[in-house]
Design a protein around this motif. Structure first.
Motif, PDB file in Angstrom:
ATOM      1  N   ASN A   1      -3.639   7.404   5.784  1.00  0.00           N
ATOM      2  CA  ASN A   1      -2.534   6.804   5.036  1.00  0.00           C
ATOM      3  C   ASN A   1      -2.406   5.313   5.348  1.00  0.00           C
ATOM      4  OD1 ASN A   1      -0.385   6.873   3.330  1.00  0.00           O
ATOM      5  ND2 ASN A   1       1.059   7.705   4.809  1.00  0.00           N
ATOM      6  N   SER A   2      -2.453   4.972   6.656  1.00  0.00           N
ATOM      7  CA  SER A   2      -2.356   3.566   7.058  1.00  0.00           C
ATOM      8  C   SER A   2      -3.560   2.771   6.570  1.00  0.00           C
ATOM      9  CB  SER A   2      -2.291   3.457   8.589  1.00  0.00           C
ATOM     10  OG  SER A   2      -1.334   4.333   9.116  1.00  0.00           O
ATOM     11  N   ALA A   3      -4.747   3.391   6.646  1.00  0.00           N
ATOM     12  CA  ALA A   3      -5.981   2.695   6.263  1.00  0.00           C
ATOM     13  C   ALA A   3      -5.922   2.233   4.807  1.00  0.00           C
ATOM     14  CB  ALA A   3      -7.186   3.603   6.484  1.00  0.00           C
ATOM     15  N   LYS A   4      -5.328   3.043   3.940  1.00  0.00           N
ATOM     16  CA  LYS A   4      -5.213   2.650   2.515  1.00  0.00           C
ATOM     17  C   LYS A   4      -4.427   1.352   2.371  1.00  0.00           C
ATOM     18  CE  LYS A   4      -5.546   7.101   0.106  1.00  0.00           C
ATOM     19  NZ  LYS A   4      -5.431   8.064   1.213  1.00  0.00           N
ATOM     20  N   GLN A   5      -3.350   1.227   3.156  1.00  0.00           N
ATOM     21  CA  GLN A   5      -2.529   0.008   3.072  1.00  0.00           C
ATOM     22  C   GLN A   5      -3.284  -1.208   3.616  1.00  0.00           C
ATOM     23  OE1 GLN A   5       1.763   0.655   4.177  1.00  0.00           O
ATOM     24  NE2 GLN A   5       1.020   2.706   4.660  1.00  0.00           N
ATOM     25  N   TYR A   6      -4.058  -0.994   4.692  1.00  0.00           N
ATOM     26  CA  TYR A   6      -4.877  -2.097   5.207  1.00  0.00           C
ATOM     27  C   TYR A   6      -5.951  -2.491   4.188  1.00  0.00           C
ATOM     28  CZ  TYR A   6      -2.838  -2.041   9.894  1.00  0.00           C
ATOM     29  OH  TYR A   6      -1.973  -2.158  10.959  1.00  0.00           O
ATOM     30  N   GLU A   7      -6.543  -1.500   3.532  1.00  0.00           N
ATOM     31  CA  GLU A   7      -7.567  -1.797   2.520  1.00  0.00           C
ATOM     32  C   GLU A   7      -7.001  -2.678   1.411  1.00  0.00           C
ATOM     33  OE1 GLU A   7      -9.173   1.901   1.106  1.00  0.00           O
ATOM     34  OE2 GLU A   7     -10.284   2.303   2.953  1.00  0.00           O
ATOM     35  N   GLU A   8      -5.792  -2.347   0.959  1.00  0.00           N
ATOM     36  CA  GLU A   8      -5.150  -3.162  -0.095  1.00  0.00           C
ATOM     37  C   GLU A   8      -4.983  -4.599   0.371  1.00  0.00           C
ATOM     38  OE1 GLU A   8      -1.445  -1.323  -1.162  1.00  0.00           O
ATOM     39  OE2 GLU A   8      -2.449   0.534  -1.776  1.00  0.00           O
ATOM     40  N   MET A   9      -4.540  -4.776   1.624  1.00  0.00           N
ATOM     41  CA  MET A   9      -4.336  -6.127   2.149  1.00  0.00           C
ATOM     42  C   MET A   9      -5.666  -6.863   2.286  1.00  0.00           C
ATOM     43  SD  MET A   9      -2.639  -7.359   5.731  1.00  0.00           S
ATOM     44  CE  MET A   9      -3.915  -6.535   6.652  1.00  0.00           C
ATOM     45  N   TYR A  10      -6.682  -6.193   2.811  1.00  0.00           N
ATOM     46  CA  TYR A  10      -8.000  -6.825   2.955  1.00  0.00           C
ATOM     47  C   TYR A  10      -8.519  -7.279   1.589  1.00  0.00           C
ATOM     48  CZ  TYR A  10      -8.299  -4.625   7.650  1.00  0.00           C
ATOM     49  OH  TYR A  10      -8.098  -4.242   8.943  1.00  0.00           O
ATOM     50  N   ASP A  11      -8.413  -6.390   0.593  1.00  0.00           N
ATOM     51  CA  ASP A  11      -8.914  -6.713  -0.748  1.00  0.00           C
ATOM     52  C   ASP A  11      -8.206  -7.950  -1.305  1.00  0.00           C
ATOM     53  OD1 ASP A  11     -10.451  -4.495  -0.480  1.00  0.00           O
ATOM     54  OD2 ASP A  11      -9.360  -3.257  -1.907  1.00  0.00           O
ATOM     55  N   TRP A  12      -6.879  -7.980  -1.091  1.00  0.00           N
ATOM     56  CA  TRP A  12      -6.096  -9.110  -1.606  1.00  0.00           C
ATOM     57  C   TRP A  12      -6.491 -10.408  -0.926  1.00  0.00           C
ATOM     58  CZ3 TRP A  12      -2.064 -11.547   1.376  1.00  0.00           C
ATOM     59  CH2 TRP A  12      -1.355 -12.527   0.674  1.00  0.00           C
ATOM     60  N   LEU A  13      -6.648 -10.370   0.403  1.00  0.00           N
ATOM     61  CA  LEU A  13      -6.992 -11.589   1.138  1.00  0.00           C
ATOM     62  C   LEU A  13      -8.389 -12.087   0.823  1.00  0.00           C
ATOM     63  CD1 LEU A  13      -5.583 -11.017   4.740  1.00  0.00           C
ATOM     64  CD2 LEU A  13      -5.015 -12.895   3.217  1.00  0.00           C
ATOM     65  N   ILE A  14      -9.355 -11.159   0.813  1.00  0.00           N
ATOM     66  CA  ILE A  14     -10.745 -11.549   0.580  1.00  0.00           C
ATOM     67  C   ILE A  14     -10.927 -12.058  -0.845  1.00  0.00           C
ATOM     68  CG2 ILE A  14     -13.120 -10.677   0.432  1.00  0.00           C
ATOM     69  CD1 ILE A  14     -12.353  -8.758   2.788  1.00  0.00           C
ATOM     70  N   GLY A  15     -10.137 -11.497  -1.756  1.00  0.00           N
ATOM     71  CA  GLY A  15     -10.247 -11.920  -3.159  1.00  0.00           C
ATOM     72  C   GLY A  15      -9.565 -13.234  -3.472  1.00  0.00           C
ATOM     73  N   LYS A  16      -8.744 -13.758  -2.496  1.00  0.00           N
ATOM     74  CA  LYS A  16      -7.981 -14.987  -2.751  1.00  0.00           C
ATOM     75  C   LYS A  16      -8.898 -16.199  -2.905  1.00  0.00           C
ATOM     76  CE  LYS A  16      -4.054 -15.959  -0.572  1.00  0.00           C
ATOM     77  NZ  LYS A  16      -3.106 -16.079   0.531  1.00  0.00           N
TER      78      LYS A  16
END
Length: 494
Positions: free
Chosen positions: A479-494
């Protein structure tokens, strides 16, 4: 430079993530940080994320793991006025690639942490070395995930000398606060000498805080995003009471700050398969089987053998933060009730002696185990009916998640992760997974313990429904990993 590598699955770009931390299970552990760093990387989708971990190679690591490490290479690195040896070891564990920074001068102590002045030098070295080894091991992360003050200099160094190298340009950083109380502070002159950082980093808008250098603050200023280990704690640290003198910075960076609750390893903490407990049970048969663990623990610890007595468990560091001054204040009153109290942990001498005293005074009713034993902790989670955590502050807390998993109802103060993970019982709506109180007040705590006693003794059906709901909650790492994945995707895509 190519940002991603192609995975086996055609057309999917793999994002490369590096965890940098001072500890990780199973190699070295002093607290919950090690659980996070050891468990979380395993939970990411390997088709999309290549997650690796760097920690120090401590002499006090378990021998069985030290013997499995493979030497990669070594080099020498300039830091401050010194030239230091940097050895690189590696090992794959449960599908995750771990790297270990070797330097016997810094990492040869009997424990990972010691005197703060030396710790600051040790982790300044570790932070710079963690960045320096990346081209050597051929791994260029898209994002570096830093944990607590020990790695606070990673984003700072990345914004200093490492910016000159093409290899490092564009790497994003995340700083996770596991406990804001620990910040890594020392006088500016010494920290400048240790780190070799220029003077312009030691100003109030950067690393300086109240005339000292503050390593955690450096990481919080320079990281691209900040996380902490629960939503409520993320809000609390913007206030003076919880902000540990950094509330202004937390407010200033509130758009980049988010809370993601920790998880627990649902394979290790599973009452159905747990090898440490006397009788395995699950959500369907706990009404008959769970009590057998209580009887076995009463026998083991010399408590009165009574399957009907309400057993309250405590597994904790015995410190002010955990609310034991409240327990001390009402302990005599609490022990007049029909309860048993089982305590496991070490910490401040006054609390260790306090529990020893009450175990002597109320023999057969109170058991004080002033040491740490992993197997006994599992047996306490399985045997107890309720679990007490009256913390003054609690960034996340893992014990309440473990107790929910074992159908042991948490009694907590509404702060940080305790507020986010324990839903207070509402007898009118038949909701809740535990019991909670709001104010940091001993008699308010005693009142909620006695309310829980009332439900346990007088409304057993309602109690069992609470246990049903508690055991149905999912606080696994996935459950936590999904939220980290969303954040990673957002940051890397910036």
């Amino acid at each position: 430079m190519e940002r991603y590598i192609l995975s086996d699955k055609e057309g999917v770009l793999v994002k490369k993530i590096l965890f940098v931390a001072s500890e990780a299970v199973p190699f070295i552990k002093t607290g919950g940080l090690a659980d996070v760093v050891g468990a979380l990387p395993k939970c990411f989708d390997k088709k999309e994320y290549d997650v690796r971990v760097i920690i120090p190679k401590y002499l006090c690591m378990k021998e069985e793991y030290k013997n499995q490490l493979q030497y990669v290479t070594h080099f020498y690195m300039d830091i401050g006025y010194r030239r230091e040896y940097v050895g690189i070891m590696q090992m794959e564990y449960e599908g995750i690639q771990f790297y270990f920074i070797d330097n016997e001068y810094y990492f040869s102590g009997y424990q990972p942490y010691g005197e703060i002045r030396f710790d600051i030098e040790k982790f300044a070295f570790f932070s710079k070395a963690a960045l320096s080894v990346l081209p050597v091991i051929g791994f260029r992360p898209d994002l570096i995930h830093c944990h607590d003050w020990q790695t606070g200099l990673v984003p700072v160094y990345l914004n200093d000398s490492f910016q000159q190298g093409e290899f490092y340009r564009g790497i994003k950083t995340v700083m996770t606060i596991h406990n804001l109380k620990f910040q890594g502070t020392w006088d500016i002159k010494t920290v400048r000498q240790i780190t070799g950082l220029p003077a312009h980093f030691f100003t109030p808008d950067k690393m300086e805080a109240f005339k000292d250098a503050n390593l955690l603050k450096g990481g919080l200023v320079y990281a691209d995003a900040i996380t902490t280990v629960s939503n409520t704690y993320a809000e609390e640290i913007k206030t003076e009471f919880y902000g540990e003198h950094l509330e202004g910075l937390m407010q200033a960076r509130s758009n980049d700050l988010r809370g993601i609750v920790n998880g627990i390893d649902y394979d290790e903490y599973n009452p159905q398969t747990d090898k440490f407990i006397v009788k395995n049970y699950n959500a369907k048969n706990f009404r008959k089987e769970k009590v057998k663990n209580k009887l076995a623990l009463q026998r083991e610890l010399g408590l009165e053998e009574n399957p009907k007595a309400m057993m309250i468990g405590v597994v904790s560091r015995l410190t002010d933060q955990k609310g034991f001054d409240l327990v001390n204040y009402v302990m005599d009153e609490l022990c007049q009730d029909s309860i048993q109290l089982v305590v496991l942990g070490t910490g401040e001498e006054r609390y260790e002696n306090m529990f020893r005293h009450f175990a002597w005074k109320y023999q057969g009713k109170v058991s004080a185990n002033i040491f740490y034993d992993n197997g006994l902790s599992h047996r306490i989670y399985a045997a107890s009916d309720a679990f007490l955590m009256p913390s003054l502050f609690e960034p996340c807390g893992l014990s309440q998640l473990m107790s929910l998993r074992y159908g042991t109802l948490p009694i907590v103060r509404e702060t940080g992760g305790l507020k986010d993970t324990v839903e207070p019982y509402n007898e009118f709506e038949n909701t809740g997974t535990g019991f909670s109180f709001t104010n940091y007040n001993a008699h308010e705590m005693l009142g909620i313990i006695r309310y829980a006693e009332h439900i346990y003794y007088d409304k057993k059906r309602e109690w069992n429904k609470l246990v049903d709901r508690a055991m149905a909650r999912d606080f696994s790492w996935a459950n936590s990993a999904k939220q980290y994945e969303e954040m990673y995707d957002w940051l890397i895509g910036k």
